[in-house]
Design a protein around this motif. Structure first.
Motif, short mmCIF file in Angstrom:
data_model
loop_
_atom_site.label_atom_id
_atom_site.label_comp_id
_atom_site.label_asym_id
_atom_site.label_seq_id
_atom_site.Cartn_x
_atom_site.Cartn_y
_atom_site.Cartn_z
N GLU A 91 -28.19 -27.19 -36.61
CA GLU A 91 -28.66 -28.06 -35.41
C GLU A 91 -29.30 -29.39 -36.27
O GLU A 91 -29.22 -30.44 -35.50
CB GLU A 91 -29.73 -27.25 -34.62
CG GLU A 91 -31.12 -27.28 -35.38
CD GLU A 91 -31.05 -25.58 -36.36
OE1 GLU A 91 -32.02 -25.11 -36.18
OE2 GLU A 91 -29.87 -25.43 -36.59
N ILE A 92 -29.58 -29.13 -37.46
CA ILE A 92 -29.94 -30.74 -38.19
C ILE A 92 -28.79 -31.47 -38.62
O ILE A 92 -28.65 -32.59 -38.32
CB ILE A 92 -31.03 -30.21 -39.10
CG1 ILE A 92 -32.25 -29.21 -38.62
CG2 ILE A 92 -31.60 -31.71 -39.63
CD1 ILE A 92 -33.00 -29.74 -37.64
N THR A 93 -28.05 -30.67 -39.28
CA THR A 93 -27.08 -31.47 -40.03
C THR A 93 -25.98 -31.99 -38.81
O THR A 93 -25.21 -33.06 -38.93
CB THR A 93 -26.30 -30.46 -40.84
OG1 THR A 93 -25.90 -29.29 -40.35
CG2 THR A 93 -27.21 -30.27 -42.12
N GLY A 94 -25.87 -31.01 -37.92
CA GLY A 94 -24.95 -31.55 -36.83
C GLY A 94 -25.33 -32.71 -35.91
O GLY A 94 -24.55 -33.34 -35.28
N ARG A 111 -7.25 -42.48 -40.59
CA ARG A 111 -8.75 -42.74 -39.97
C ARG A 111 -8.88 -42.12 -38.66
O ARG A 111 -9.64 -42.64 -37.77
CB ARG A 111 -8.79 -44.32 -40.01
CG ARG A 111 -8.63 -45.18 -41.39
CD ARG A 111 -8.99 -46.46 -41.09
NE ARG A 111 -8.84 -47.08 -42.44
CZ ARG A 111 -7.60 -47.77 -42.76
NH1 ARG A 111 -6.48 -47.97 -41.60
NH2 ARG A 111 -7.44 -48.50 -43.58
N MET A 112 -8.49 -40.80 -38.50
CA MET A 112 -8.72 -40.21 -37.30
C MET A 112 -9.00 -38.64 -37.80
O MET A 112 -8.05 -37.58 -37.34
CB MET A 112 -7.39 -40.20 -36.20
CG MET A 112 -7.15 -41.61 -35.62
SD MET A 112 -8.58 -42.00 -34.43
CE MET A 112 -7.87 -41.02 -32.99
N PRO A 113 -9.93 -38.50 -38.31
CA PRO A 113 -10.11 -37.22 -38.77
C PRO A 113 -10.88 -36.14 -37.73
O PRO A 113 -11.04 -36.53 -36.47
CB PRO A 113 -11.40 -37.21 -39.91
CG PRO A 113 -12.15 -38.53 -39.42
CD PRO A 113 -10.87 -39.52 -38.80
N VAL A 114 -10.58 -34.75 -37.85
CA VAL A 114 -11.12 -33.90 -37.06
C VAL A 114 -12.53 -34.30 -36.77
O VAL A 114 -13.28 -34.66 -37.55
CB VAL A 114 -11.08 -32.55 -37.60
CG1 VAL A 114 -11.75 -31.45 -36.49
CG2 VAL A 114 -9.33 -32.05 -37.70
N GLY A 115 -13.16 -34.18 -35.61
CA GLY A 115 -14.42 -34.45 -35.26
C GLY A 115 -15.44 -33.07 -35.75
O GLY A 115 -15.95 -32.46 -34.87
N ILE A 116 -15.57 -32.96 -37.13
CA ILE A 116 -16.09 -31.73 -37.61
C ILE A 116 -17.55 -31.64 -37.31
O ILE A 116 -18.00 -30.61 -36.67
CB ILE A 116 -15.99 -31.68 -39.19
CG1 ILE A 116 -14.43 -31.68 -39.55
CG2 ILE A 116 -16.72 -30.45 -39.66
CD1 ILE A 116 -14.18 -31.86 -40.84
N LYS A 117 -18.29 -32.73 -37.49
CA LYS A 117 -19.63 -32.77 -36.86
C LYS A 117 -19.89 -32.46 -35.64
O LYS A 117 -20.86 -31.80 -35.08
CB LYS A 117 -20.26 -34.05 -37.39
CG LYS A 117 -21.80 -34.31 -37.19
CD LYS A 117 -22.22 -35.90 -37.45
CE LYS A 117 -23.75 -36.01 -37.29
NZ LYS A 117 -23.83 -37.42 -37.44
N SER A 118 -19.19 -32.96 -34.68
CA SER A 118 -19.10 -32.68 -33.28
C SER A 118 -18.98 -31.19 -32.77
O SER A 118 -19.60 -30.64 -31.98
CB SER A 118 -18.35 -33.68 -32.23
OG SER A 118 -16.85 -33.20 -32.87
#
Length: 490
Positions: A91-94, A111-118
């Motif tokens: 929840e912090i890193t995200g 330049r269209m990576p998967v939205g891993i963080k989201s």
């Protein structure tokens, strides 16, 4: 792999945010997580590469393709388990990690990576909402006691792992609240502090004891960090604990010793940010560094400088200008040269979008004022050229570009140079040439028996994901030291 053609069918989807004009009126988080369908569609874009560069780009080695596939199939509970297997505090890193995993994503070639963080953000928030995240106390106690000094991400990750291994863990923190830089360095609009409190409750239920407002070191040094602190010496810790982990932050800020540095109105960024976080927490402060109705200059172009911009905007600054000593980076990186590594490129944060003038290749000549109070800053443009012999970059002032700007408040956000040296002195541990505790990543042992170091205390100023990784690995090393073997993951 969820959907073989997903990366062809779906575009990258960004998390929704509250409009700048609206969010400037409060200190709450303003980024909304993806709903289940949106997260599943974003996860469908994962290509399940033969070599998952995202895993290698992530310092905690998140098993990203696996939980992408699980989210695509709406198997959220399993996705949460995979996420927690490598990361204690998603929840912090995200929320605040810069996402080197996305820079390493194969789709970032376009330049269209998967939205891993989201997706990570969606998984962990859903886990808390569903009540899936509960304490994991150990089935047995080892009888061993470990002291962890510092309650930032490295210290808390280390403490949680050791507690789950059955050790009695006490976390010492000199601030009045637990959380380290997460608590007092990152503004509430980026990281709500109830997220830290929620994890603290989990750690306490797992057996971790917290002792805030406690300075570890010599009594003669304690007053530099605040009045009313309890003091415990290294000698007392050695007597009471079987192992000690140094997990404090890299807290010594880089100074700017230009003429006029001692004028009233020139402050380190962390002093400014820490006060605002305390105010949001409900504290009453006698003296406050405020940007209200002031011309604010932020020196330093990193995340801390960006946080100063967002905070100054919310306080009602008259104007905000941010300077960076280095040249302006390119708008877009050359992915054929940089991928899968972290690229140098122009980064515009949400705080910049809220209002700020930015300039690059600017050096501060002097701070100027009257009657001890800052009024102006004198600057000059510089040119950077590489020395053909040494290969180093040299800075040369550009003749005729020196000028002054009105400045009522200057915030120095140029990074940090080392941990607090008095703590290292008190324990007698050797340091590297940058002033960090000397320890390797095999066993995290310092030169003093039974004393370990992890996170910024060992590696210097770095990312929260590196801190969590080192805290976890250090916990395993401590467990091996105490028990002869360990089942904790690295």
């Amino acid at each position: 792999m969820g959907k073989i053609t997903g990366f062809l069918e779906y575009q990258r989807l960004h998390e929704a945010t509250e409009a700048p004009a609206s969010r400037l009126g409060h200190w709450r988080e303003f980024v909304l997580r993806l709903d289940d369908g949106q997260a599943g569609q974003q996860a469908a874009r994962c290509m399940d590469c033969g070599i998952p560069f995202c895993n290698n780009g992530c310092p905690v080695n998140n098993i990203i393709p696996d939980w992408n596939d699980l989210v695509y199939h709406q198997q959220w509970r399993q996705a949460l388990d995979v996420l927690h297997s490598t990361n204690n505090f998603p929840e912090i890193t995200g929320r605040i990690c810069p996402a080197p995993c996305e820079a390493a994503c194969t789709l970032n070639i376009d330049r269209m990576p998967v939205g891993i963080k989201s997706i990570e953000h969606a998984i962990i928030d859903k886990g808390w909402e569903q009540g899936w995240i509960t304490p994991q106390p150990p089935s047995r106690k080892t009888g061993k006691k470990v002291a962890v000094i510092g309650s930032g991400p490295a210290g808390l990750a280390c403490a949680q792992q050791l507690a789950r291994a059955g050790h009695a863990v006490v976390v010492f923190e000199k601030s009045d609240r637990i959380g380290g830089l997460m608590r007092y360095g990152i503004p509430d609009f980026k990281l709500a502090k109830h997220l830290i409190d929620r994890r603290m409750a989990q750690l306490e239920a797992e057996g971790v004891e917290f002792r805030p407002s406690t300075y570890v070191g010599q009594s003669s040094d304690a007053n530099r960090h605040g009045v009313g602190l309890a003091v415990i010496t290294p000698e007392e810790l050695r007597q009471q604990f079987d192992a000690i982990v140094l997990a404090g932050g890299s807290e010594t800020p880089r100074n700017l010793p230009a003429p006029g540095r001692d004028l009233q109105g020139v402050h380190f960024a962390m002093d400014f940010l820490r006060q605002q976080n305390k105010i949001v927490a409900g504290d009453r402060l006698s003296k406050v560094i405020s940007a209200k109705d002031k011309h604010v200059i932020v020196i330093g172009g990193g995340d801390t400088g960006s946080d100063c911009v967002g905070t100054s905007n919310r306080q009602g600054a008259k104007s905000i200008t941010q300077f960076e000593l280095m040249s302006r980076p390119p708008e877009l990186e050359n992915t054929e040269l940089t991928w899968p590594y972290w690229p140098i490129k122009l980064r515009t944060s949400s705080s910049h979008e809220e209002g700020c003038e930015r300039d690059w290749a600017i050096n501060t000549v002097a701070f100027e004022g009257k009657n001890g109070k800052l009024q102006e800053i004198r600057i000059v443009r510089v040119d950077w050229q590489r020395d053909p012999t040494t290969g180093l970059m040299n800075m040369t002032p550009i003749e005729g570009t020196e000028t002054t700007l009105p400045a009522d408040l200057v915030l120095l956000a140029m990074g940090f140079v080392s941990p607090v040296q008095q703590v290292l002195d008190a324990f007698g541990v050797d340091r590297d040439n940058r002033g960090n505790a000397r320890a390797n990543t095999d066993d995290y042992r310092t030169t003093e028996d039974g004393i370990f170091a992890a996170g910024d205390m060992r590696r210097g100023q770095s990312l929260i994901v590196w801190a969590i990784r080192e805290g976890r690995q250090c916990a395993r090393a401590v467990d091996e030291f105490l028990m002869g073997e360990s089942v904790l993951p690295r």
